[in-house]
Design a protein around this motif. Structure first.
Motif, PDB file in Angstrom:
ATOM      1  N   GLN A  47    -117.437   0.353  27.390  1.00  9.85           N
ATOM      2  CA  GLN A  47    -116.450   0.178  28.434  1.00  9.85           C
ATOM      3  C   GLN A  47    -115.052  -0.073  27.871  1.00  9.85           C
ATOM      4  O   GLN A  47    -114.135  -0.346  28.621  1.00  9.85           O
ATOM      5  CB  GLN A  47    -116.875  -0.977  29.343  1.00  9.85           C
ATOM      6  N   THR A  48    -114.861   0.028  26.598  1.00  6.38           N
ATOM      7  CA  THR A  48    -113.566  -0.236  25.984  1.00  6.38           C
ATOM      8  C   THR A  48    -112.726   1.037  25.911  1.00  6.38           C
ATOM      9  O   THR A  48    -113.234   2.144  26.087  1.00  6.38           O
ATOM     10  CB  THR A  48    -113.741  -0.798  24.561  1.00  6.38           C
ATOM     11  N   PRO A  49    -111.433   0.903  25.599  1.00  7.92           N
ATOM     12  CA  PRO A  49    -110.584   2.084  25.439  1.00  7.92           C
ATOM     13  C   PRO A  49    -111.057   3.011  24.315  1.00  7.92           C
ATOM     14  O   PRO A  49    -110.714   4.184  24.303  1.00  7.92           O
ATOM     15  CB  PRO A  49    -109.215   1.488  25.109  1.00  7.92           C
ATOM     16  N   ALA A  50    -111.846   2.480  23.380  1.00  3.70           N
ATOM     17  CA  ALA A  50    -112.354   3.325  22.295  1.00  3.70           C
ATOM     18  C   ALA A  50    -113.194   4.472  22.844  1.00  3.70           C
ATOM     19  O   ALA A  50    -113.270   5.535  22.234  1.00  3.70           O
ATOM     20  CB  ALA A  50    -113.171   2.498  21.311  1.00  3.70           C
ATOM     21  N   ARG A  51    -113.831   4.267  23.976  1.00  5.21           N
ATOM     22  CA  ARG A  51    -114.666   5.308  24.582  1.00  5.21           C
ATOM     23  C   ARG A  51    -113.851   6.578  24.849  1.00  5.21           C
ATOM     24  O   ARG A  51    -114.264   7.662  24.494  1.00  5.21           O
ATOM     25  CB  ARG A  51    -115.268   4.778  25.879  1.00  5.21           C
ATOM     26  N   LYS A  52    -112.687   6.413  25.459  1.00  6.89           N
ATOM     27  CA  LYS A  52    -111.849   7.569  25.752  1.00  6.89           C
ATOM     28  C   LYS A  52    -111.333   8.205  24.460  1.00  6.89           C
ATOM     29  O   LYS A  52    -111.301   9.427  24.333  1.00  6.89           O
ATOM     30  CB  LYS A  52    -110.675   7.176  26.644  1.00  6.89           C
ATOM     31  N   ALA A  53    -110.956   7.386  23.513  1.00  6.01           N
ATOM     32  CA  ALA A  53    -110.446   7.911  22.242  1.00  6.01           C
ATOM     33  C   ALA A  53    -111.505   8.752  21.538  1.00  6.01           C
ATOM     34  O   ALA A  53    -111.209   9.827  21.011  1.00  6.01           O
ATOM     35  CB  ALA A  53    -109.987   6.762  21.342  1.00  6.01           C
ATOM     36  N   ILE A  54    -112.738   8.267  21.540  1.00  7.99           N
ATOM     37  CA  ILE A  54    -113.819   9.023  20.905  1.00  7.99           C
ATOM     38  C   ILE A  54    -114.059  10.325  21.650  1.00  7.99           C
ATOM     39  O   ILE A  54    -114.199  11.383  21.040  1.00  7.99           O
ATOM     40  CB  ILE A  54    -115.107   8.177  20.834  1.00  7.99           C
ATOM     41  N   ARG A  55    -114.101  10.251  22.967  1.00 11.33           N
ATOM     42  CA  ARG A  55    -114.314  11.469  23.758  1.00 11.33           C
ATOM     43  C   ARG A  55    -113.224  12.491  23.460  1.00 11.33           C
ATOM     44  O   ARG A  55    -113.496  13.666  23.203  1.00 11.33           O
ATOM     45  CB  ARG A  55    -114.357  11.151  25.251  1.00 11.33           C
ATOM     46  N   ASP A  56    -111.971  12.035  23.489  1.00 15.47           N
ATOM     47  CA  ASP A  56    -110.857  12.944  23.266  1.00 15.47           C
ATOM     48  C   ASP A  56    -110.879  13.559  21.874  1.00 15.47           C
ATOM     49  O   ASP A  56    -110.596  14.741  21.701  1.00 15.47           O
ATOM     50  CB  ASP A  56    -109.525  12.218  23.478  1.00 15.47           C
ATOM     51  N   ALA A  57    -111.223  12.762  20.880  1.00 13.08           N
ATOM     52  CA  ALA A  57    -111.167  13.227  19.496  1.00 13.08           C
ATOM     53  C   ALA A  57    -112.416  13.985  19.047  1.00 13.08           C
ATOM     54  O   ALA A  57    -112.331  14.837  18.162  1.00 13.08           O
ATOM     55  CB  ALA A  57    -110.934  12.047  18.555  1.00 13.08           C
ATOM     56  N   CYS A  58    -113.575  13.677  19.646  1.00 13.11           N
ATOM     57  CA  CYS A  58    -114.831  14.160  19.065  1.00 13.11           C
ATOM     58  C   CYS A  58    -115.692  15.084  19.926  1.00 13.11           C
ATOM     59  O   CYS A  58    -116.645  15.668  19.409  1.00 13.11           O
ATOM     60  CB  CYS A  58    -115.689  12.970  18.661  1.00 13.11           C
ATOM     61  N   ALA A  59    -115.405  15.194  21.199  1.00 12.01           N
ATOM     62  CA  ALA A  59    -116.291  15.966  22.080  1.00 12.01           C
ATOM     63  C   ALA A  59    -116.516  17.385  21.557  1.00 12.01           C
ATOM     64  O   ALA A  59    -117.659  17.841  21.464  1.00 12.01           O
ATOM     65  CB  ALA A  59    -115.742  15.990  23.497  1.00 12.01           C
ATOM     66  N   ALA A  60    -115.456  18.064  21.213  1.00 15.38           N
ATOM     67  CA  ALA A  60    -115.593  19.452  20.746  1.00 15.38           C
ATOM     68  C   ALA A  60    -116.388  19.524  19.440  1.00 15.38           C
ATOM     69  O   ALA A  60    -117.198  20.441  19.257  1.00 15.38           O
ATOM     70  CB  ALA A  60    -114.217  20.079  20.561  1.00 15.38           C
ATOM     71  N   ASP A  61    -116.187  18.562  18.558  1.00 13.83           N
ATOM     72  CA  ASP A  61    -116.914  18.554  17.287  1.00 13.83           C
ATOM     73  C   ASP A  61    -118.413  18.354  17.503  1.00 13.83           C
ATOM     74  O   ASP A  61    -119.224  19.058  16.900  1.00 13.83           O
ATOM     75  CB  ASP A  61    -116.392  17.457  16.363  1.00 13.83           C
ATOM     76  N   PHE A  62    -118.782  17.402  18.372  1.00 16.99           N
ATOM     77  CA  PHE A  62    -120.202  17.189  18.627  1.00 16.99           C
ATOM     78  C   PHE A  62    -120.816  18.396  19.325  1.00 16.99           C
ATOM     79  O   PHE A  62    -121.947  18.777  19.028  1.00 16.99           O
ATOM     80  CB  PHE A  62    -120.440  15.901  19.429  1.00 16.99           C
ATOM     81  N   GLN A  63    -120.072  19.008  20.230  1.00 19.16           N
ATOM     82  CA  GLN A  63    -120.580  20.200  20.902  1.00 19.16           C
ATOM     83  C   GLN A  63    -120.804  21.330  19.899  1.00 19.16           C
ATOM     84  O   GLN A  63    -121.796  22.048  19.975  1.00 19.16           O
ATOM     85  CB  GLN A  63    -119.607  20.667  21.981  1.00 19.16           C
ATOM     86  N   LYS A  64    -119.896  21.471  18.974  1.00 18.55           N
ATOM     87  CA  LYS A  64    -119.976  22.570  18.010  1.00 18.55           C
ATOM     88  C   LYS A  64    -121.009  22.324  16.920  1.00 18.55           C
ATOM     89  O   LYS A  64    -121.788  23.215  16.574  1.00 18.55           O
ATOM     90  CB  LYS A  64    -118.593  22.777  17.372  1.00 18.55           C
TER      91      LYS A  64
END
Length: 80
Positions: A22-39
């Motif tokens: 529930q911290t702001p880190a959640r959004k930062a991780i999503r923004d920075a890493c979503a495409a990498d994990f998907q790929k």
């Protein structure tokens, strides 16, 4: 793999606690890493450390921004 699932997987890899999720880190991780994990970890089933193993194995292929964001979040989690 849906973006929200990728985020949950990344968070699970870093911190199983719901407080961290529930911290702001959640959004930062999503923004920075979503495409990498998907790929790079597409098709990896969550649980049992499989996502963490995928990241560890393929970390060199993840973007520098994602790796740095995950490291910052991990460091912040340890200091709390």
């Amino acid at each position: 793999m849906p973006r929200s699932l990728v985020l949950l997987l990344a968070l699970a890899m870093l911190a199983p606690s719901s407080a961290f999720a529930q911290t702001p880190a959640r959004k930062a991780i999503r923004d920075a890493c979503a495409a990498d994990f998907q790929k790079h970890c597409q098709g990896i089933q969550p649980g049992g450390g499989r996502l963490a193993a995928c990241f560890k194995e393929k970390q060199a292929t993840f973007s520098a921004d994602c790796v740095a964001t995950l490291q910052i979040a991990k460091t912040q989690r340890r200091s709390n």
